[in-house]
Scaffold this motif. Structure first.
Motif, PDB file in Angstrom:
ATOM      1  N   ILE A  55      13.559 -25.431 -39.153  1.00  0.00           N
ATOM      2  CA  ILE A  55      13.503 -24.027 -39.548  1.00  0.00           C
ATOM      3  C   ILE A  55      14.936 -23.531 -39.694  1.00  0.00           C
ATOM      4  O   ILE A  55      15.726 -23.615 -38.753  1.00  0.00           O
ATOM      5  CB  ILE A  55      12.752 -23.180 -38.511  1.00  0.00           C
ATOM      6  N   ARG A  56      15.252 -23.035 -40.863  1.00  0.00           N
ATOM      7  CA  ARG A  56      16.606 -22.535 -41.119  1.00  0.00           C
ATOM      8  C   ARG A  56      16.569 -21.017 -41.243  1.00  0.00           C
ATOM      9  O   ARG A  56      15.609 -20.448 -41.780  1.00  0.00           O
ATOM     10  CB  ARG A  56      17.159 -23.173 -42.391  1.00  0.00           C
ATOM     11  N   THR A  57      17.612 -20.367 -40.758  1.00  0.00           N
ATOM     12  CA  THR A  57      17.635 -18.908 -40.731  1.00  0.00           C
ATOM     13  C   THR A  57      19.001 -18.378 -41.162  1.00  0.00           C
ATOM     14  O   THR A  57      19.891 -19.142 -41.561  1.00  0.00           O
ATOM     15  CB  THR A  57      17.246 -18.394 -39.335  1.00  0.00           C
ATOM     16  N   GLU A  86       9.774 -30.441 -38.797  1.00  0.00           N
ATOM     17  CA  GLU A  86      10.438 -29.638 -39.813  1.00  0.00           C
ATOM     18  C   GLU A  86      11.586 -28.882 -39.168  1.00  0.00           C
ATOM     19  O   GLU A  86      11.565 -28.605 -37.960  1.00  0.00           O
ATOM     20  CB  GLU A  86       9.470 -28.678 -40.505  1.00  0.00           C
ATOM     21  N   ASN A 146      11.863 -15.183 -40.474  1.00  0.00           N
ATOM     22  CA  ASN A 146      10.824 -14.374 -39.838  1.00  0.00           C
ATOM     23  C   ASN A 146      10.217 -15.048 -38.609  1.00  0.00           C
ATOM     24  O   ASN A 146       9.563 -14.401 -37.791  1.00  0.00           O
ATOM     25  CB  ASN A 146       9.717 -14.060 -40.842  1.00  0.00           C
ATOM     26  N   LYS A 147      10.435 -16.352 -38.451  1.00  0.00           N
ATOM     27  CA  LYS A 147       9.875 -17.070 -37.304  1.00  0.00           C
ATOM     28  C   LYS A 147      10.804 -17.065 -36.084  1.00  0.00           C
ATOM     29  O   LYS A 147      10.403 -17.440 -34.990  1.00  0.00           O
ATOM     30  CB  LYS A 147       9.588 -18.528 -37.692  1.00  0.00           C
ATOM     31  N   LEU A 191      12.833 -25.739 -43.862  1.00  0.00           N
ATOM     32  CA  LEU A 191      12.080 -24.545 -44.245  1.00  0.00           C
ATOM     33  C   LEU A 191      12.913 -23.300 -43.960  1.00  0.00           C
ATOM     34  O   LEU A 191      13.402 -23.113 -42.848  1.00  0.00           O
ATOM     35  CB  LEU A 191      10.763 -24.492 -43.447  1.00  0.00           C
ATOM     36  N   TRP A 192      13.079 -22.467 -44.971  1.00  0.00           N
ATOM     37  CA  TRP A 192      13.794 -21.195 -44.790  1.00  0.00           C
ATOM     38  C   TRP A 192      12.809 -20.176 -44.234  1.00  0.00           C
ATOM     39  O   TRP A 192      11.882 -19.750 -44.910  1.00  0.00           O
ATOM     40  CB  TRP A 192      14.351 -20.724 -46.122  1.00  0.00           C
ATOM     41  N   ALA A 193      12.972 -19.794 -42.965  1.00  0.00           N
ATOM     42  CA  ALA A 193      11.979 -18.920 -42.332  1.00  0.00           C
ATOM     43  C   ALA A 193      12.602 -18.052 -41.239  1.00  0.00           C
ATOM     44  O   ALA A 193      12.294 -18.189 -40.053  1.00  0.00           O
ATOM     45  CB  ALA A 193      10.845 -19.757 -41.745  1.00  0.00           C
ATOM     46  N   HIS A 225      19.639 -13.240 -38.277  1.00  0.00           N
ATOM     47  CA  HIS A 225      18.492 -13.591 -37.433  1.00  0.00           C
ATOM     48  C   HIS A 225      18.716 -14.970 -36.810  1.00  0.00           C
ATOM     49  O   HIS A 225      18.030 -15.929 -37.126  1.00  0.00           O
ATOM     50  CB  HIS A 225      17.204 -13.585 -38.254  1.00  0.00           C
TER      51      HIS A 225
END
Length: 347
Positions: A220-222, A218, A295-296, A291-293, A226
């Protein structure tokens, strides 16, 4: 023969993903962890960033091991990383804006997997693990001489040309035995260019590649606030509270369940090493959800501090300071992390 002296151990095509500006003004921010302060420096993506002089150069004229790779001292620098030609195109596709899943062709997926493993392996972090194996050379010196002496003794004296060739090889063999540091450098640089698989390394490489191919990915998009950072040793394996720079096998035994690789300031690739990709079959596209995350992000930024050689790299000065500050306790203990990695590489 290549005139290149500065050999990049992190591809420039990858570093440009974190660059700001264009052409000769393409720059980024770095923090040198070997220095007492955490002050970011603006630096240009040129010949010096993530490179070392003659890092992959070999000595086939004097070394028996190097001559088994080829006659050109720069064969590894010039021909060992052909995937770099495809890397910018693949990275551009994986970081494309405005989509909810990405489809990577079978060919590009396999090229990218090879690139990921090679980027991890060709790094000075792994070179240092090889250099700690100097005792192996010393411990096997006598038996190696006995073997080469036995081989030469079987050459008939009347076979002058063959005997001269054998004696020439013997001189090169002696050179390797008397220069163990260079021998280990050659073993690392030419690991995948040699004619046979020393220590089963190529099998390990292929097994890891199959693991990466067949498990779930996956992206991870930010956000700009961030951002992801990277380092001069990008990518890491994770499990529980531990991180590793490079592991080939026994993931379950070590509790390793993820591999993370920062693709750009706004995108990171997360591979779930214990979750099978049920949509994949031979020749199929690799479907990668986005995935827009945000926070990760901090977790992976801090973990990258653990296995940097000495540089943390980012597009944002502010984000770089935050990551370096948060991860300070990790990079202070990097020696312990390195010992852990060395054991996993069986070096």
């Amino acid at each position: 023969m290549s005139a290149t002296k500065n050999h990049h151990f992190v591809p420039k095509g990858y570093l440009r993903q974190f660059g700001l500006g264009a052409n000769n003004d393409l720059h980024l921010w770095k923090i040198d962890l070997s220095k007492p302060n955490l002050r970011p420096q603006k630096t240009y993506i040129g010949k010096d960033l993530c490179s070392e002089k003659d890092f992959y150069r070999i000595n086939p004229q004097e070394s028996f091991l190097a001559s088994s790779i080829g006659n050109d001292p720069n064969i590894i620098e010039d021909k060992g990383f052909s995937y770099e030609n495809n890397l910018p195109k693949i990275l551009k596709k994986l970081t494309q804006k405005g989509i909810y899943s990405q489809a990577l062709s079978w060919e590009d997926t396999n090229i990218f997997i090879y690139a990921l493993i090679s980027i991890k392996f060709r790094n000075p972090y792994t070179r240092r693990a090889y250099e700690t194996g100097i005792h192996v050379v010393e411990d096997n010196r006598s038996s190696a001489y006995e073997l080469i002496d036995e081989i030469i003794s079987k050459v008939p004296p009347e076979e002058t040309q063959l005997l001269n060739y054998a004696n020439e090889l013997y001189k090169k063999f002696e050179y390797d035995m008397n220069n163990p540091n260079e021998l280990l450098k050659t073993l690392h640089s030419g690991a995948f260019q040699m004619g046979n698989d020393r220590g089963g390394l190529i099998d390990k490489f292929q097994n890891l590649g199959n693991r990466l191919l067949n498990t779930r990915w996956e992206i991870i998009r930010t956000s700009l606030k961030h951002q992801f950072i990277t380092s001069d040793n990008p990518g890491l394996f994770l499990g529980g509270q531990n991180t590793w720079s490079l592991v080939f096998e026994n993931f379950e035994n070590h509790g390793i369940d993820r591999f993370f690789f920062p693709l750009s300031p706004l995108n990171g690739l997360l591979i779930h090493l214990r979750e099978k990709d049920n949509n994949l079959f031979e020749g199929a596209e690799k479907i990668i959800p986005v995935l827009w995350a945000p926070n990760k992000v901090i977790e992976y930024n801090v973990c990258h501090c653990s296995h940097a050689n000495k540089l943390l790299i980012a597009s944002s000065e502010k984000v770089l300071i935050e990551a370096a500050t948060e991860g300070k306790s990790d990079w202070i203990n990097v020696r312990n992390m390195f010992e852990n990695d060395k054991k996993q590489l069986n070096l």
